[in-house]
Design a protein around this motif. Structure first.
Motif, short mmCIF file in Angstrom:
data_model
loop_
_atom_site.label_atom_id
_atom_site.label_comp_id
_atom_site.label_asym_id
_atom_site.label_seq_id
_atom_site.Cartn_x
_atom_site.Cartn_y
_atom_site.Cartn_z
N GLU A 109 0.82 -1.21 0.00
CA GLU A 109 0.00 0.00 0.00
C GLU A 109 0.86 1.26 0.00
O GLU A 109 0.43 2.31 -0.46
CB GLU A 109 -0.95 0.01 1.21
CG GLU A 109 -2.08 -0.98 1.06
CD GLU A 109 -2.92 -1.13 2.33
OE1 GLU A 109 -2.56 -0.55 3.39
OE2 GLU A 109 -3.93 -1.85 2.26
N GLU A 110 2.08 1.15 0.52
CA GLU A 110 3.00 2.28 0.52
C GLU A 110 3.75 2.40 -0.80
O GLU A 110 4.61 3.25 -0.94
CB GLU A 110 3.98 2.17 1.69
CG GLU A 110 3.32 2.37 3.04
CD GLU A 110 4.29 2.25 4.21
OE1 GLU A 110 5.53 2.20 3.98
OE2 GLU A 110 3.82 2.20 5.34
N GLY A 111 3.43 1.51 -1.73
CA GLY A 111 3.99 1.61 -3.06
C GLY A 111 5.20 0.73 -3.34
O GLY A 111 5.79 0.81 -4.42
N LYS A 112 5.57 -0.10 -2.40
CA LYS A 112 6.71 -0.97 -2.63
C LYS A 112 6.29 -2.18 -3.46
O LYS A 112 5.16 -2.64 -3.37
CB LYS A 112 7.29 -1.47 -1.30
CG LYS A 112 8.07 -0.44 -0.55
CD LYS A 112 8.77 -1.06 0.64
CE LYS A 112 9.51 0.01 1.42
NZ LYS A 112 10.08 -0.54 2.65
N LYS A 113 7.23 -2.69 -4.22
CA LYS A 113 6.99 -3.91 -4.98
C LYS A 113 7.30 -5.11 -4.09
O LYS A 113 8.15 -5.03 -3.21
CB LYS A 113 7.87 -3.95 -6.23
CG LYS A 113 7.52 -2.87 -7.22
CD LYS A 113 8.31 -3.03 -8.47
CE LYS A 113 7.89 -1.90 -9.42
NZ LYS A 113 7.95 -2.28 -10.78
N LEU A 114 6.62 -6.21 -4.36
CA LEU A 114 6.79 -7.41 -3.55
C LEU A 114 8.26 -7.86 -3.51
O LEU A 114 8.76 -8.25 -2.45
CB LEU A 114 5.90 -8.55 -4.06
CG LEU A 114 5.97 -9.85 -3.25
CD1 LEU A 114 5.58 -9.63 -1.80
CD2 LEU A 114 5.09 -10.92 -3.89
N GLU A 115 8.94 -7.79 -4.63
CA GLU A 115 10.34 -8.21 -4.69
C GLU A 115 11.21 -7.40 -3.73
O GLU A 115 12.09 -7.94 -3.07
CB GLU A 115 10.90 -8.09 -6.11
CG GLU A 115 10.22 -8.96 -7.14
CD GLU A 115 8.90 -8.39 -7.65
OE1 GLU A 115 8.68 -7.15 -7.62
OE2 GLU A 115 8.05 -9.19 -8.07
#
Length: 131
Positions: A109-115
Motif C-alpha cells: 500500500e505504501e507503493g513498494k513492490k513485492l520483490e
C-alpha cells in the motif's frame, strides 16, 4: 529435555533456556523433537537450531500447524534461505502467517513492490518488528 542435549547444548545453555522459559520442563521429548524436526526440514543444521533455541526457547511451544503455515507463507513469497532467516532472527518464528500478510499488504500500500519487500525482509529480518 533429552532432545536439547542431543543437539549439543551445554548445561549452561539449557539452564539459561529453563530460566527464560520455565514451562519448557512441561514439554515432552516428543513435542520438542517435532519442533526441532521442522527446523531440520528447512535445512537448519544443529548450530542453527542451537542458536534459535538459545535465543528463542518459546519456539518449542509453538503449534506445529502455525509453524508450518508460517514457513509456507515465507516460501510463497519466494524467500529461499528460510533457515538463515530464522537463524538471524529467531523471534520471527513467533510470528503467524497472517502477520506476514499484514506486513506485506501495508508495504504494498505504501507503493513498494513485492520483490523489494522480500529483499528487505531477507536482508533485515527485524524489519517486520521495526514497522
Amino acid at each position: 529435555m533429552k532432545e536439547l542435549y542431543n543437539l549439543g547444548l551445554s548445561e549452561i545453555d539449557i539452564k539459561n533456556i529453563i530460566e527464560t522459559y520455565p514451562e519448557i520442563k512441561d514439554l515432552t521429548d516428543e513435542e520438542i523433537a517435532k519442533n526441532i524436526e521442522i527446523l531440520k526440514n528447512i535445512n537448519c543444521n544443529d548450530k542453527h537450531i542451537r542458536n534459535i533455541l538459545i535465543a528463542n526457547p518459546y519456539y518449542l511451544n509453538r503449534s506445529i500447524n502455525d509453524i508450518k503455515s508460517l514457513i509456507m507463507k515465507l516460501k510463497e513469497i519466494n524467500i529461499v534461505n528460510i533457515n538463515l532467516l530464522f537463524d538471524s532472527n529467531p523471534f520471527l518464528l513467533n510470528r503467524d502467517s497472517y502477520e506476514i500478510d499484514e506486513y506485506i499488504k501495508k508495504e504494498l500500500e505504501e507503493g513498494k513492490k513485492l520483490e523489494i519487500i522480500v529483499d528487505e525482509l531477507e536482508s533485515n529480518p527485524y524489519i517486520i518488528d521495526e514497522k
